[in-house]
Enzyme design. Structure first.
Site, PDB file in Angstrom:
ATOM      1  N   HIS A  44      34.635  27.126  29.083  1.00  0.00           N
ATOM      2  CA  HIS A  44      35.149  28.860  28.678  1.00  0.00           C
ATOM      3  C   HIS A  44      34.886  28.005  26.687  1.00  0.00           C
ATOM      4  O   HIS A  44      36.525  28.574  26.835  1.00  0.00           O
ATOM      5  CB  HIS A  44      35.813  28.940  29.321  1.00  0.00           C
ATOM      6  CG  HIS A  44      35.798  30.735  28.797  1.00  0.00           C
ATOM      7  ND1 HIS A  44      35.856  31.441  30.002  1.00  0.00           N
ATOM      8  CD2 HIS A  44      35.638  31.516  28.165  1.00  0.00           C
ATOM      9  CE1 HIS A  44      36.241  32.744  29.342  1.00  0.00           C
ATOM     10  NE2 HIS A  44      36.017  32.489  27.888  1.00  0.00           N
ATOM     11  N   GLU A  71      30.885  29.430  30.141  1.00  0.00           N
ATOM     12  CA  GLU A  71      31.191  30.949  29.764  1.00  0.00           C
ATOM     13  C   GLU A  71      31.474  31.786  28.531  1.00  0.00           C
ATOM     14  O   GLU A  71      31.717  30.938  27.806  1.00  0.00           O
ATOM     15  CB  GLU A  71      32.696  31.063  31.336  1.00  0.00           C
ATOM     16  CG  GLU A  71      32.254  30.346  32.058  1.00  0.00           C
ATOM     17  CD  GLU A  71      33.872  30.481  33.133  1.00  0.00           C
ATOM     18  OE1 GLU A  71      33.829  30.569  33.975  1.00  0.00           O
ATOM     19  OE2 GLU A  71      34.755  30.900  32.275  1.00  0.00           O
ATOM     20  N   HIS A 191      37.286  32.719  40.119  1.00  0.00           N
ATOM     21  CA  HIS A 191      38.744  32.961  39.595  1.00  0.00           C
ATOM     22  C   HIS A 191      39.618  33.085  40.138  1.00  0.00           C
ATOM     23  O   HIS A 191      39.573  33.532  41.426  1.00  0.00           O
ATOM     24  CB  HIS A 191      38.702  34.708  38.934  1.00  0.00           C
ATOM     25  CG  HIS A 191      39.078  34.242  37.864  1.00  0.00           C
ATOM     26  ND1 HIS A 191      40.528  34.133  37.308  1.00  0.00           N
ATOM     27  CD2 HIS A 191      39.220  34.911  36.080  1.00  0.00           C
ATOM     28  CE1 HIS A 191      40.912  34.091  36.597  1.00  0.00           C
ATOM     29  NE2 HIS A 191      40.431  34.156  35.691  1.00  0.00           N
TER      30      HIS A 191
HETATM   31  N1  PXP Z   1      35.003  32.350  36.014  1.00  0.00           N
HETATM   32  C1  PXP Z   1      35.652  32.729  34.592  1.00  0.00           C
HETATM   33  C2  PXP Z   1      33.756  33.693  34.328  1.00  0.00           C
HETATM   34  C3  PXP Z   1      36.211  32.322  34.193  1.00  0.00           C
HETATM   35  O1  PXP Z   1      36.907  33.171  32.943  1.00  0.00           O
HETATM   36  C4  PXP Z   1      37.282  31.288  34.873  1.00  0.00           C
HETATM   37  C5  PXP Z   1      38.369  31.133  34.271  1.00  0.00           C
HETATM   38  O2  PXP Z   1      37.755  30.276  33.259  1.00  0.00           O
HETATM   39  C6  PXP Z   1      36.493  30.783  35.900  1.00  0.00           C
HETATM   40  C7  PXP Z   1      36.014  31.610  36.283  1.00  0.00           C
HETATM   41  C8  PXP Z   1      37.466  29.902  36.840  1.00  0.00           C
HETATM   42  O3  PXP Z   1      38.588  30.503  37.616  1.00  0.00           O
HETATM   43  P1  PXP Z   1      39.361  29.688  37.861  1.00  0.00           P
HETATM   44  O4  PXP Z   1      40.540  29.115  36.352  1.00  0.00           O
HETATM   45  O5  PXP Z   1      40.560  30.788  38.595  1.00  0.00           O
HETATM   46  O6  PXP Z   1      39.259  28.451  39.157  1.00  0.00           O
END
Ligand code: PXP
Length: 244
Positions: A44, A71, A191
Protein backbone atom coordinates in the site's frame (compact mmCIF):
# COMPACT_ATOMS: atom_id res chain seq x y z
CA UNK A 1 -12.66 -23.24 -3.37
CA UNK A 2 -9.34 -22.64 -1.67
CA UNK A 3 -8.49 -19.09 -0.65
CA UNK A 4 -5.28 -17.32 -1.62
CA UNK A 5 -3.08 -15.80 1.07
CA UNK A 6 -1.63 -12.45 0.04
CA UNK A 7 0.84 -11.06 2.56
CA UNK A 8 0.92 -7.31 3.04
CA UNK A 9 4.56 -6.32 3.58
CA UNK A 10 4.10 -2.66 4.55
CA UNK A 11 5.35 -3.40 8.08
CA UNK A 12 8.61 -4.83 6.73
CA UNK A 13 9.19 -1.49 5.00
CA UNK A 14 8.29 0.40 8.19
CA UNK A 15 10.98 -1.54 10.04
CA UNK A 16 13.55 -0.90 7.30
CA UNK A 17 12.76 2.82 7.18
CA UNK A 18 13.25 3.15 10.94
CA UNK A 19 17.03 2.96 10.39
CA UNK A 20 17.42 4.36 6.90
CA UNK A 21 19.41 1.41 5.55
CA UNK A 22 18.24 -1.74 3.81
CA UNK A 23 17.60 -4.03 6.80
CA UNK A 24 15.34 -5.88 6.52
CA UNK A 25 15.51 -6.12 2.72
CA UNK A 26 11.90 -5.74 1.59
CA UNK A 27 12.53 -7.38 -1.77
CA UNK A 28 14.21 -10.43 -0.24
CA UNK A 29 11.47 -10.78 2.39
CA UNK A 30 8.81 -10.72 -0.34
CA UNK A 31 10.62 -13.44 -2.29
CA UNK A 32 11.01 -15.52 0.87
CA UNK A 33 7.34 -15.12 1.80
CA UNK A 34 6.41 -16.48 -1.62
CA UNK A 35 8.89 -19.29 -1.16
CA UNK A 36 7.26 -20.11 2.21
CA UNK A 37 3.95 -20.60 0.41
CA UNK A 38 2.09 -17.29 0.16
CA UNK A 39 0.15 -16.88 -3.06
CA UNK A 40 0.43 -13.12 -3.25
CA UNK A 41 2.25 -10.00 -2.10
CA UNK A 42 0.35 -6.83 -1.22
CA UNK A 43 1.66 -3.30 -0.74
CA UNK A 44 0.00 0.00 0.00
CA UNK A 45 2.32 2.78 -1.20
CA UNK A 46 1.27 6.05 0.42
CA UNK A 47 2.10 9.53 -0.88
CA UNK A 48 4.48 10.21 2.05
CA UNK A 49 6.33 6.90 1.39
CA UNK A 50 6.29 6.20 5.13
CA UNK A 51 6.60 2.49 4.48
CA UNK A 52 6.57 1.21 0.89
CA UNK A 53 8.35 3.58 -1.53
CA UNK A 54 7.75 4.07 -5.22
CA UNK A 55 11.01 2.31 -6.11
CA UNK A 56 10.01 -0.68 -3.91
CA UNK A 57 6.92 -1.09 -6.06
CA UNK A 58 8.96 -1.26 -9.28
CA UNK A 59 11.53 -3.59 -7.72
CA UNK A 60 8.83 -5.88 -6.33
CA UNK A 61 7.17 -6.14 -9.74
CA UNK A 62 10.43 -7.58 -11.09
CA UNK A 63 10.59 -10.41 -8.55
CA UNK A 64 7.04 -11.26 -7.47
CA UNK A 65 6.10 -14.51 -9.19
CA UNK A 66 2.71 -14.98 -7.54
CA UNK A 67 0.03 -12.27 -7.51
CA UNK A 68 1.09 -8.67 -6.96
CA UNK A 69 -1.68 -6.58 -5.39
CA UNK A 70 -1.27 -2.82 -4.99
CA UNK A 71 -3.70 -0.96 -2.74
CA UNK A 72 -4.29 2.74 -2.61
CA UNK A 73 -6.46 5.76 -3.02
CA UNK A 74 -6.91 6.41 -6.75
CA UNK A 75 -5.22 9.81 -7.01
CA UNK A 76 -3.77 10.67 -10.41
CA UNK A 77 -0.26 9.87 -9.18
CA UNK A 78 -1.38 6.48 -7.78
CA UNK A 79 -3.11 5.63 -11.07
CA UNK A 80 0.01 6.55 -13.05
CA UNK A 81 2.12 4.40 -10.73
CA UNK A 82 -0.02 1.29 -11.19
CA UNK A 83 -0.28 1.89 -14.94
CA UNK A 84 3.52 1.88 -15.08
CA UNK A 85 3.88 -1.21 -12.88
CA UNK A 86 0.85 -3.21 -14.05
CA UNK A 87 0.28 -5.48 -11.05
CA UNK A 88 -2.21 -8.34 -11.40
CA UNK A 89 -4.62 -6.62 -9.03
CA UNK A 90 -5.29 -3.08 -7.85
CA UNK A 91 -7.38 -2.61 -4.70
CA UNK A 92 -8.90 0.84 -4.49
CA UNK A 93 -9.37 2.25 -1.01
CA UNK A 94 -11.16 5.50 -0.14
CA UNK A 95 -8.84 6.70 2.62
CA UNK A 96 -7.28 10.16 2.52
CA UNK A 97 -3.46 10.22 2.31
CA UNK A 98 -2.88 11.13 5.97
CA UNK A 99 -4.81 8.33 7.73
CA UNK A 100 -2.86 5.76 9.73
CA UNK A 101 -4.51 2.80 8.00
CA UNK A 102 -7.61 2.21 5.89
CA UNK A 103 -10.62 2.79 8.12
CA UNK A 104 -13.72 2.56 5.91
CA UNK A 105 -15.03 1.03 2.72
CA UNK A 106 -16.11 3.04 -0.31
CA UNK A 107 -19.35 4.95 -0.45
CA UNK A 108 -19.94 3.48 -3.90
CA UNK A 109 -23.37 5.10 -4.16
CA UNK A 110 -21.93 8.59 -3.78
CA UNK A 111 -18.78 7.97 -5.83
CA UNK A 112 -20.33 5.71 -8.43
CA UNK A 113 -19.33 7.67 -11.53
CA UNK A 114 -15.79 8.36 -10.28
CA UNK A 115 -15.34 4.67 -9.52
CA UNK A 116 -16.84 3.61 -12.83
CA UNK A 117 -14.36 5.82 -14.74
CA UNK A 118 -11.43 4.72 -12.61
CA UNK A 119 -12.27 1.02 -12.89
CA UNK A 120 -12.65 1.36 -16.68
CA UNK A 121 -9.23 3.04 -16.90
CA UNK A 122 -7.56 0.22 -14.94
CA UNK A 123 -9.42 -2.51 -16.80
CA UNK A 124 -8.29 -1.01 -20.11
CA UNK A 125 -4.75 -1.48 -18.90
CA UNK A 126 -5.34 -5.14 -18.15
CA UNK A 127 -5.46 -5.02 -14.36
CA UNK A 128 -7.98 -6.75 -12.12
CA UNK A 129 -9.74 -4.26 -9.88
CA UNK A 130 -11.08 -4.75 -6.37
CA UNK A 131 -12.96 -2.17 -4.26
CA UNK A 132 -12.54 -2.03 -0.50
CA UNK A 133 -16.09 -2.25 0.92
CA UNK A 134 -18.10 -2.46 4.09
CA UNK A 135 -20.88 -5.04 4.25
CA UNK A 136 -23.89 -2.81 3.52
CA UNK A 137 -25.78 -4.50 0.67
CA UNK A 138 -26.78 -1.33 -1.14
CA UNK A 139 -23.11 -0.36 -1.27
CA UNK A 140 -22.18 -3.75 -2.70
CA UNK A 141 -24.87 -3.36 -5.32
CA UNK A 142 -23.39 0.02 -6.27
CA UNK A 143 -19.90 -1.51 -6.39
CA UNK A 144 -21.16 -4.06 -8.90
CA UNK A 145 -22.31 -1.31 -11.26
CA UNK A 146 -18.79 0.16 -11.45
CA UNK A 147 -17.45 -2.76 -13.48
CA UNK A 148 -15.07 -3.82 -10.72
CA UNK A 149 -14.08 -7.50 -10.83
CA UNK A 150 -14.01 -7.94 -7.08
CA UNK A 151 -14.64 -6.35 -3.73
CA UNK A 152 -12.46 -6.64 -0.64
CA UNK A 153 -14.58 -6.87 2.49
CA UNK A 154 -13.23 -4.60 5.23
CA UNK A 155 -13.02 -7.04 8.14
CA UNK A 156 -12.00 -4.74 11.01
CA UNK A 157 -15.48 -4.89 12.58
CA UNK A 158 -15.56 -8.69 12.36
CA UNK A 159 -12.11 -8.92 13.99
CA UNK A 160 -12.97 -6.52 16.82
CA UNK A 161 -16.21 -8.36 17.66
CA UNK A 162 -14.54 -11.77 17.41
CA UNK A 163 -11.83 -10.64 19.85
CA UNK A 164 -14.49 -9.61 22.37
CA UNK A 165 -16.21 -12.98 22.12
CA UNK A 166 -19.06 -11.90 19.84
CA UNK A 167 -19.04 -14.15 16.80
CA UNK A 168 -22.33 -12.90 15.39
CA UNK A 169 -20.63 -10.05 13.57
CA UNK A 170 -19.69 -12.61 10.93
CA UNK A 171 -23.33 -12.79 9.81
CA UNK A 172 -23.18 -9.45 7.97
CA UNK A 173 -20.05 -10.63 6.20
CA UNK A 174 -21.76 -13.88 5.22
CA UNK A 175 -24.70 -11.95 3.76
CA UNK A 176 -22.34 -9.57 1.95
CA UNK A 177 -20.34 -12.49 0.53
CA UNK A 178 -23.49 -14.19 -0.77
CA UNK A 179 -24.82 -10.99 -2.31
CA UNK A 180 -21.52 -10.11 -3.98
CA UNK A 181 -21.34 -13.61 -5.42
CA UNK A 182 -24.88 -13.27 -6.81
CA UNK A 183 -23.77 -10.04 -8.47
CA UNK A 184 -20.77 -11.81 -10.02
CA UNK A 185 -18.25 -9.99 -7.88
CA UNK A 186 -15.27 -11.96 -6.63
CA UNK A 187 -14.79 -11.60 -2.88
CA UNK A 188 -11.51 -10.76 -1.14
CA UNK A 189 -11.20 -9.84 2.54
CA UNK A 190 -8.73 -7.98 4.70
CA UNK A 191 -7.91 -5.92 7.77
CA UNK A 192 -7.10 -7.20 11.23
CA UNK A 193 -7.29 -10.83 10.18
CA UNK A 194 -5.11 -13.07 12.32
CA UNK A 195 -4.33 -16.69 13.10
CA UNK A 196 -7.10 -16.52 15.72
CA UNK A 197 -9.93 -15.22 13.59
CA UNK A 198 -9.27 -16.25 9.98
CA UNK A 199 -10.68 -19.77 10.11
CA UNK A 200 -14.08 -18.77 11.48
CA UNK A 201 -14.41 -16.02 8.86
CA UNK A 202 -13.60 -18.36 5.98
CA UNK A 203 -15.90 -21.08 7.28
CA UNK A 204 -18.77 -18.61 7.39
CA UNK A 205 -18.02 -16.72 4.19
CA UNK A 206 -17.21 -19.45 1.67
CA UNK A 207 -17.15 -16.93 -1.19
CA UNK A 208 -13.85 -15.41 -0.02
CA UNK A 209 -11.16 -16.28 -2.56
CA UNK A 210 -8.31 -14.13 -1.27
CA UNK A 211 -7.25 -12.63 2.05
CA UNK A 212 -4.73 -9.85 2.46
CA UNK A 213 -2.98 -9.88 5.82
CA UNK A 214 -0.21 -7.69 7.19
CA UNK A 215 -0.14 -6.37 10.73
CA UNK A 216 -1.09 -9.51 12.66
CA UNK A 217 0.94 -11.84 10.45
CA UNK A 218 4.16 -9.85 10.86
CA UNK A 219 3.51 -9.49 14.61
CA UNK A 220 2.87 -13.23 15.00
CA UNK A 221 6.05 -13.91 13.04
CA UNK A 222 8.08 -12.21 15.80
CA UNK A 223 7.26 -15.18 18.01
CA UNK A 224 6.65 -17.95 15.51
CA UNK A 225 9.04 -17.11 12.66
CA UNK A 226 7.98 -15.96 9.23
CA UNK A 227 8.08 -19.31 7.47
CA UNK A 228 6.14 -21.04 10.22
CA UNK A 229 3.57 -18.22 10.39
CA UNK A 230 2.86 -18.27 6.66
CA UNK A 231 2.43 -22.02 6.84
CA UNK A 232 0.14 -21.75 9.85
CA UNK A 233 -2.12 -19.37 7.92
CA UNK A 234 -2.20 -21.78 5.02
CA UNK A 235 -3.14 -24.54 7.43
CA UNK A 236 -6.01 -22.47 8.87
CA UNK A 237 -7.22 -21.75 5.35
CA UNK A 238 -7.13 -25.44 4.46
CA UNK A 239 -9.01 -26.36 7.64
CA UNK A 240 -11.67 -23.76 6.87
CA UNK A 241 -12.08 -25.07 3.36
CA UNK A 242 -12.12 -28.73 4.48
CA UNK A 243 -9.03 -29.48 2.46
CA UNK A 244 -7.30 -31.20 5.33
N1 PXP B 1 -6.65 -4.38 3.04
C1 PXP B 1 -6.49 -3.04 2.97
C2 PXP B 1 -7.26 -2.28 1.96
C3 PXP B 1 -5.58 -2.38 3.82
O1 PXP B 1 -5.43 -1.05 3.74
C4 PXP B 1 -4.84 -3.14 4.75
C5 PXP B 1 -3.84 -2.46 5.63
O2 PXP B 1 -2.83 -1.91 4.85
C6 PXP B 1 -5.04 -4.54 4.78
C7 PXP B 1 -5.96 -5.11 3.93
C8 PXP B 1 -4.30 -5.42 5.72
O3 PXP B 1 -4.69 -5.13 7.03
P1 PXP B 1 -3.84 -5.69 8.25
O4 PXP B 1 -2.50 -5.03 8.17
O5 PXP B 1 -4.64 -5.29 9.44
O6 PXP B 1 -3.75 -7.17 8.05
Amino acid sequence: MLCKLSVNINKIATLRNARGGNVPDVIKVAADIEHFGAEGITVHPRPDERHIRRDDVFNLKKIVTTEFNIEGYPSESFLQLVEAVKPQQVTLVPDPPDVLTSNAGWDAVKHQSFLRDTVARLRQNGMRVSLFMDTELKQIEAAATTGSHRIELYTERYAAHFASGDKNAVLDFAAAGRYAHELNLGVNAGHDLSLDNIRFLLENVPQIIEVSIGHALISEALYLGLQNTVQMYKHQIKLARNME
